[in-house]
Design an enzyme around this catalytic site. Structure first.
Site, PDB file in Angstrom:
ATOM      1  CE  LYS A  37      -0.096  -0.938  12.326  1.00  0.00           C
ATOM      2  NZ  LYS A  37      -0.272   0.525  12.050  1.00  0.00           N
ATOM      3  CG  ASP A  63      -3.209   0.502   9.250  1.00  0.00           C
ATOM      4  OD1 ASP A  63      -4.322   0.489   8.686  1.00  0.00           O
ATOM      5  OD2 ASP A  63      -3.062   0.678  10.470  1.00  0.00           O
ATOM      6  CG  LEU A  64      -1.694   3.726   3.340  1.00  0.00           C
ATOM      7  CD1 LEU A  64      -1.498   4.006   1.855  1.00  0.00           C
ATOM      8  CD2 LEU A  64      -0.766   4.595   4.178  1.00  0.00           C
ATOM      9  CE  LYS A  65      -6.578   2.611  11.060  1.00  0.00           C
ATOM     10  NZ  LYS A  65      -5.110   2.374  11.074  1.00  0.00           N
ATOM     11  CG  LEU A  66      -6.729   3.740   1.032  1.00  0.00           C
ATOM     12  CD1 LEU A  66      -6.681   2.931  -0.247  1.00  0.00           C
ATOM     13  CD2 LEU A  66      -5.875   5.000   0.913  1.00  0.00           C
ATOM     14  CG  HIS A  67     -13.344   7.057   4.823  1.00  0.00           C
ATOM     15  ND1 HIS A  67     -13.753   7.227   6.125  1.00  0.00           N
ATOM     16  CD2 HIS A  67     -14.485   7.049   4.080  1.00  0.00           C
ATOM     17  CE1 HIS A  67     -15.084   7.304   6.175  1.00  0.00           C
ATOM     18  NE2 HIS A  67     -15.536   7.207   4.942  1.00  0.00           N
ATOM     19  CG  ASP A  68     -11.679  10.877  -0.819  1.00  0.00           C
ATOM     20  OD1 ASP A  68     -12.690  11.385  -1.366  1.00  0.00           O
ATOM     21  OD2 ASP A  68     -10.688  11.549  -0.482  1.00  0.00           O
ATOM     22  CB  THR A  72     -10.775   9.652  -4.511  1.00  0.00           C
ATOM     23  OG1 THR A  72     -11.305  10.783  -5.207  1.00  0.00           O
ATOM     24  CG2 THR A  72      -9.476  10.041  -3.821  1.00  0.00           C
ATOM     25  CB  THR A 125      -8.543  -0.562  18.962  1.00  0.00           C
ATOM     26  OG1 THR A 125      -7.369   0.085  18.471  1.00  0.00           O
ATOM     27  CG2 THR A 125      -8.800  -1.830  18.192  1.00  0.00           C
ATOM     28  NE  ARG A 186      -0.631  -1.251  24.174  1.00  0.00           N
ATOM     29  CZ  ARG A 186      -0.734  -0.965  22.884  1.00  0.00           C
ATOM     30  NH1 ARG A 186      -0.710  -1.951  21.994  1.00  0.00           N
ATOM     31  NH2 ARG A 186      -0.862   0.277  22.467  1.00  0.00           N
ATOM     32  N   GLY A 215       2.736  -2.981  18.604  1.00  0.00           N
ATOM     33  CA  GLY A 215       3.689  -1.926  18.300  1.00  0.00           C
ATOM     34  C   GLY A 215       4.643  -1.657  19.431  1.00  0.00           C
ATOM     35  NE  ARG A 216       2.176   2.897  21.580  1.00  0.00           N
ATOM     36  CZ  ARG A 216       1.140   3.685  21.862  1.00  0.00           C
ATOM     37  NH1 ARG A 216       1.327   4.834  22.496  1.00  0.00           N
ATOM     38  NH2 ARG A 216      -0.085   3.327  21.534  1.00  0.00           N
TER      39      ARG A 216
END
Length: 237
Positions: A37, A63-68, A72, A125, A186, A215-216
């Site tokens: 990701k 994972d760009l979380k498009l919102h417009d 657009t 989250t 986690r 991730g981490r």
């Protein structure tokens, strides 16, 4: 669609601004994770050519979380067709018209055999009930996730991004059709970080996740490949 649960697979989040670091992680984790990701932090810092370079031939969750406004977002989806992501996110809170415009643009711009699954983000989250209330959303995270999830699926989305705590209610309300992708995972004993609504890999699997995002706990481990392998083994157990 069959009611048989799909096996839960592992996505690693490469959260960095450093192209060399992202490439090192991607190379070292190849064969140990099912998808990588890359999100806003990396895309804004390094650019989309670097996204393509780091992903290489590995499946990509963009994972760009498009919102417009709908036009657009549709144009953005078309612009991303050269990257060939497997999964692509947008915010369900953008509404029906926005999601439908993204669906139409995806079907138009991508070859039929390379269309990404469009995932609607329900509630981040990092937000709990109190955080949602501060934005004017009453009723808590669970109710909001169910509302947005139903709207997203009715608007042509392939699946949803949700907390592990909303997996079971979503499966109960929407069945097996949605692809459910769950961040905030986690392994037992790892740092919670900035996530509020978390579960272990096995708990998310049992609740109905198709994909978990880690991730981490992987990328910051002393041995990232071993950490990923341990999570994969937990999912398979």
């Amino acid at each position: 669609m069959s009611d048989t649960p799909r096996p839960t697979k592992l996505i690693v989040a490469l959260d960095t601004q450093d192209t060399a670091q992202a490439r090192q992680w991607a190379t070292g984790l190849a064969g140990h994770v099912d998808m990588i990701k890359l999100g806003l932090e990396f895309a804004y810092a390094a650019g989309f050519d670097a996204v393509s370079d780091v992903a290489g031939t590995q499946p990509l969750f963009l994972d760009l979380k498009l919102h417009d406004i709908p036009n657009t977002v549709a144009s953005a989806v078309r612009s991303l067709s050269r990257l060939r992501p497997r999964l692509l996110t947008l915010h369900a809170s953008g509404g029906r018209a926005m999601m439908q415009a993204a669906r139409a643009a995806c079907d138009e711009a991508f070859p039929a055999d390379a269309r990404p699954q469009l995932l609607a983000v329900t509630v981040l989250t990092s937000l709990d009930d109190a955080g949602l209330a501060e934005t004017g959303v009453q009723g808590g995270a669970r109710d909001q996730v169910l509302r947005l999830g139903a709207l997203a699926m009715d608007s042509g989305m392939d699946g949803l991004v949700c907390s592990a705590h909303e997996l079971a209610p979503l499966r109960q309300e929407l069945g097996r059709a949605p692809v459910l992708v769950t961040p905030g995972i986690r392994p037992a004993g790892s740092d919670q970080g900035d996530q509020k609504r978390i579960m272990t890999p096995a708990q998310a699997r049992d609740a109905g996740a198709d994909w978990i995002v880690v991730g981490r706990p992987i990328t910051r481990a002393a041995d990232p490949a071993a950490a990923a392998a341990a999570i994969a083994a937990e999912l398979a157990g």
